[in-house]
Design an enzyme around this catalytic site. Sequence first.
Site, PDB file in Angstrom:
ATOM      1  NE  ARG A 127      32.778  60.501  48.564  1.00  0.00           N
ATOM      2  CZ  ARG A 127      34.027  60.414  49.096  1.00  0.00           C
ATOM      3  NH1 ARG A 127      34.484  59.709  50.177  1.00  0.00           N
ATOM      4  NH2 ARG A 127      35.270  60.885  48.579  1.00  0.00           N
ATOM      5  NE  ARG A 168      37.682  60.299  42.506  1.00  0.00           N
ATOM      6  CZ  ARG A 168      38.358  59.770  43.484  1.00  0.00           C
ATOM      7  NH1 ARG A 168      39.524  60.281  43.282  1.00  0.00           N
ATOM      8  NH2 ARG A 168      37.731  59.319  44.560  1.00  0.00           N
ATOM      9  NE  ARG A 182      39.165  66.533  39.539  1.00  0.00           N
ATOM     10  CZ  ARG A 182      39.785  65.842  40.075  1.00  0.00           C
ATOM     11  NH1 ARG A 182      39.467  64.816  41.152  1.00  0.00           N
ATOM     12  NH2 ARG A 182      40.693  65.183  39.192  1.00  0.00           N
ATOM     13  CG  ASP A 200      35.406  66.255  51.431  1.00  0.00           C
ATOM     14  OD1 ASP A 200      35.456  65.271  50.771  1.00  0.00           O
ATOM     15  OD2 ASP A 200      36.427  66.054  52.564  1.00  0.00           O
ATOM     16  CE1 TYR A 217      41.171  61.765  55.843  1.00  0.00           C
ATOM     17  CE2 TYR A 217      39.233  61.415  57.044  1.00  0.00           C
ATOM     18  CZ  TYR A 217      39.976  61.219  56.120  1.00  0.00           C
ATOM     19  OH  TYR A 217      39.630  60.074  55.342  1.00  0.00           O
TER      20      TYR A 217
HETATM   21  O1  CP3 Z   1      28.286  62.483  46.464  1.00  0.00           O
HETATM   22  C1  CP3 Z   1      28.589  62.662  47.596  1.00  0.00           C
HETATM   23  O2  CP3 Z   1      28.610  61.804  48.560  1.00  0.00           O
HETATM   24  C2  CP3 Z   1      28.533  64.226  48.082  1.00  0.00           C
HETATM   25  C3  CP3 Z   1      29.949  64.552  48.113  1.00  0.00           C
HETATM   26  C4  CP3 Z   1      30.944  63.932  49.123  1.00  0.00           C
HETATM   27  C5  CP3 Z   1      32.379  64.067  49.135  1.00  0.00           C
HETATM   28  N1  CP3 Z   1      32.987  63.537  50.019  1.00  0.00           N
HETATM   29  C6  CP3 Z   1      33.145  64.466  47.726  1.00  0.00           C
HETATM   30  C7  CP3 Z   1      34.538  63.906  47.398  1.00  0.00           C
HETATM   31  C8  CP3 Z   1      30.958  63.326  50.423  1.00  0.00           C
HETATM   32  C9  CP3 Z   1      29.599  63.033  51.142  1.00  0.00           C
HETATM   33  C10 CP3 Z   1      32.267  63.180  51.009  1.00  0.00           C
HETATM   34  C11 CP3 Z   1      32.524  62.712  52.426  1.00  0.00           C
HETATM   35  C12 CP3 Z   1      33.664  62.367  52.680  1.00  0.00           C
HETATM   36  N2  CP3 Z   1      34.976  62.767  52.515  1.00  0.00           N
HETATM   37  C13 CP3 Z   1      33.810  61.361  53.520  1.00  0.00           C
HETATM   38  C14 CP3 Z   1      32.829  60.287  54.257  1.00  0.00           C
HETATM   39  C15 CP3 Z   1      32.073  59.469  53.319  1.00  0.00           C
HETATM   40  C16 CP3 Z   1      33.002  58.197  52.915  1.00  0.00           C
HETATM   41  O3  CP3 Z   1      33.115  57.848  51.902  1.00  0.00           O
HETATM   42  O4  CP3 Z   1      33.367  57.284  54.033  1.00  0.00           O
HETATM   43  C17 CP3 Z   1      35.352  61.240  54.034  1.00  0.00           C
HETATM   44  C18 CP3 Z   1      36.199  59.952  54.721  1.00  0.00           C
HETATM   45  C19 CP3 Z   1      35.883  62.089  53.262  1.00  0.00           C
HETATM   46  C20 CP3 Z   1      37.379  62.507  53.106  1.00  0.00           C
HETATM   47  C21 CP3 Z   1      37.777  62.639  51.696  1.00  0.00           C
HETATM   48  N3  CP3 Z   1      37.567  63.498  50.776  1.00  0.00           N
HETATM   49  C22 CP3 Z   1      38.851  61.505  51.203  1.00  0.00           C
HETATM   50  C23 CP3 Z   1      39.636  60.400  51.968  1.00  0.00           C
HETATM   51  C24 CP3 Z   1      39.071  62.094  50.012  1.00  0.00           C
HETATM   52  C25 CP3 Z   1      40.084  61.471  48.724  1.00  0.00           C
HETATM   53  C26 CP3 Z   1      39.666  59.905  48.500  1.00  0.00           C
HETATM   54  C27 CP3 Z   1      38.977  59.906  47.225  1.00  0.00           C
HETATM   55  O5  CP3 Z   1      37.618  59.555  47.535  1.00  0.00           O
HETATM   56  O6  CP3 Z   1      39.207  60.639  46.520  1.00  0.00           O
HETATM   57  C28 CP3 Z   1      38.255  63.057  49.490  1.00  0.00           C
HETATM   58  C29 CP3 Z   1      37.954  63.567  48.296  1.00  0.00           C
HETATM   59  C30 CP3 Z   1      36.769  63.408  47.520  1.00  0.00           C
HETATM   60  N4  CP3 Z   1      35.697  63.903  48.380  1.00  0.00           N
HETATM   61  C31 CP3 Z   1      36.325  63.547  46.289  1.00  0.00           C
HETATM   62  C32 CP3 Z   1      35.084  63.716  46.161  1.00  0.00           C
HETATM   63  C33 CP3 Z   1      34.171  63.598  44.973  1.00  0.00           C
HETATM   64  C34 CP3 Z   1      37.272  63.370  45.187  1.00  0.00           C
HETATM   65  C35 CP3 Z   1      37.881  64.348  44.889  1.00  0.00           C
HETATM   66  C36 CP3 Z   1      38.288  64.548  43.421  1.00  0.00           C
HETATM   67  O7  CP3 Z   1      39.389  63.836  43.063  1.00  0.00           O
HETATM   68  O8  CP3 Z   1      37.401  64.885  42.711  1.00  0.00           O
END
Ligand code: CP3
Length: 344
Positions: free
Chosen positions: A23, A27, A36, A73, A151
């Site tokens: 990740r 943010r 964003r 994502d 999900y």
């Molecule tokens: O930098 C990176 O790793 C690349 C981008 C990436 C994102 N999501 C961007 C994202 C990756 C590899 C993911 C994978 C992801 N998404 C997972 C598996 C990885 C892990 O952390 O276990 C899961 C379970 C998700 C599902 C998901 N997406 C959730 C639960 C959420 C909301 C919770 C949160 O972290 O905000 C997201 C949104 C998300 N995906 C954000 C980002 C940067 C946040 C969105 C934002 O507000 O900008």
Amino acid sequence: MGKIFVDACFGKETPYTPVWMMRQAGRYLPEYMAVRAQAGDFLNLCHNPEMACEVSLQPVDIVGVDAAIMFSDILVIPDEMGMDLSFVKGEGPKFSDPIKDEADLNRLIGGEEAASKLTYVYETIELIKQKLAEDKALIGFTGAPWTLATYMIEGQGTKTYNVCKKMMYSNPELLHKILRKVTDVVKLYMEKQIQAGIDVVQIFDSWAAAIEPGKYDEFSWQYMVEIAEYLKEKYPHVPVIMFPKGIPAFLDKVYGNFDVFGVDWSTPMVFAKERLGDKYVLQGNMEPCRLYSKEATTKCVEAIQETMQGKRHIFNLGHGILPDVPVENAKHFINECHRVSGKK
Ligand code: CP3
């Protein structure tokens, strides 16, 4: 120039131990928040290859990681299969119409048709490859079928997984049908990511720990291995990283043809090394909350180095970086990984 990250994934000797953070594009970076805001919302950002490329490169330029991960994502897969995904502010991802029965599943788009709809991901990869330095690797990724299914069945994140576990124990055939359909899309999706230019694959099974150990292979691991082995057979030069979060009890049973095992922060590195270190390169595994303290970070990096000795290892966190971590602490983590492993 070769990519030391790819060499390290294959267990070759490298001048220092490469590092990235799960990740890492997110943010905690003000530069991410700016893009964003420009995109309007998170899904728009995923759908815009120029912007997604820009935020993918930010952690390479700003914190100095050895690999970029393409910005997207895991949930764009079910979205393109026909489930309506939205991100509600402060509440995370939501699907308006979760899968309840076979008719719901049958309505979803599968196979090549679904994988072909993810064009913005492939375009993002092509753009990143044009801009990323030659010596850095680009990681592509997918969610594991199980993690995606949680999900798709719950409709959102969950603490108890009661809806999908009810299905696991009372209608396992339907759960397997869902996992089969998702697995078939993911195989083609990852193949197209490779064709677009990614150097490494990571499969995130973030919710592995929700499954009891005796059922983990049946409902998750076997599908992940199927994806890994499909890719390894066709693209042996692309390393595959498996990241099942929270399964220390399952380590003795880990099998399959892949290259790197991602160790989560709940598993002692020594424990993983004893059980898996000869078979797989290990990635990890600092507890991400140590990033709040530079001192706690340095201690942990030194301890991991002591265990791994720079051999068959990639530094990473044991799960994703959190949004309120100071950027300079993230930089400190990367610098410390490079320092202890001898980067000049
Ligand atoms: O930098 C990176 O790793 C690349 C981008 C990436 C994102 N999501 C961007 C994202 C990756 C590899 C993911 C994978 C992801 N998404 C997972 C598996 C990885 C892990 O952390 O276990 C899961 C379970 C998700 C599902 C998901 N997406 C959730 C639960 C959420 C909301 C919770 C949160 O972290 O905000 C997201 C949104 C998300 N995906 C954000 C980002 C940067 C946040 C969105 C934002 O507000 O900008």
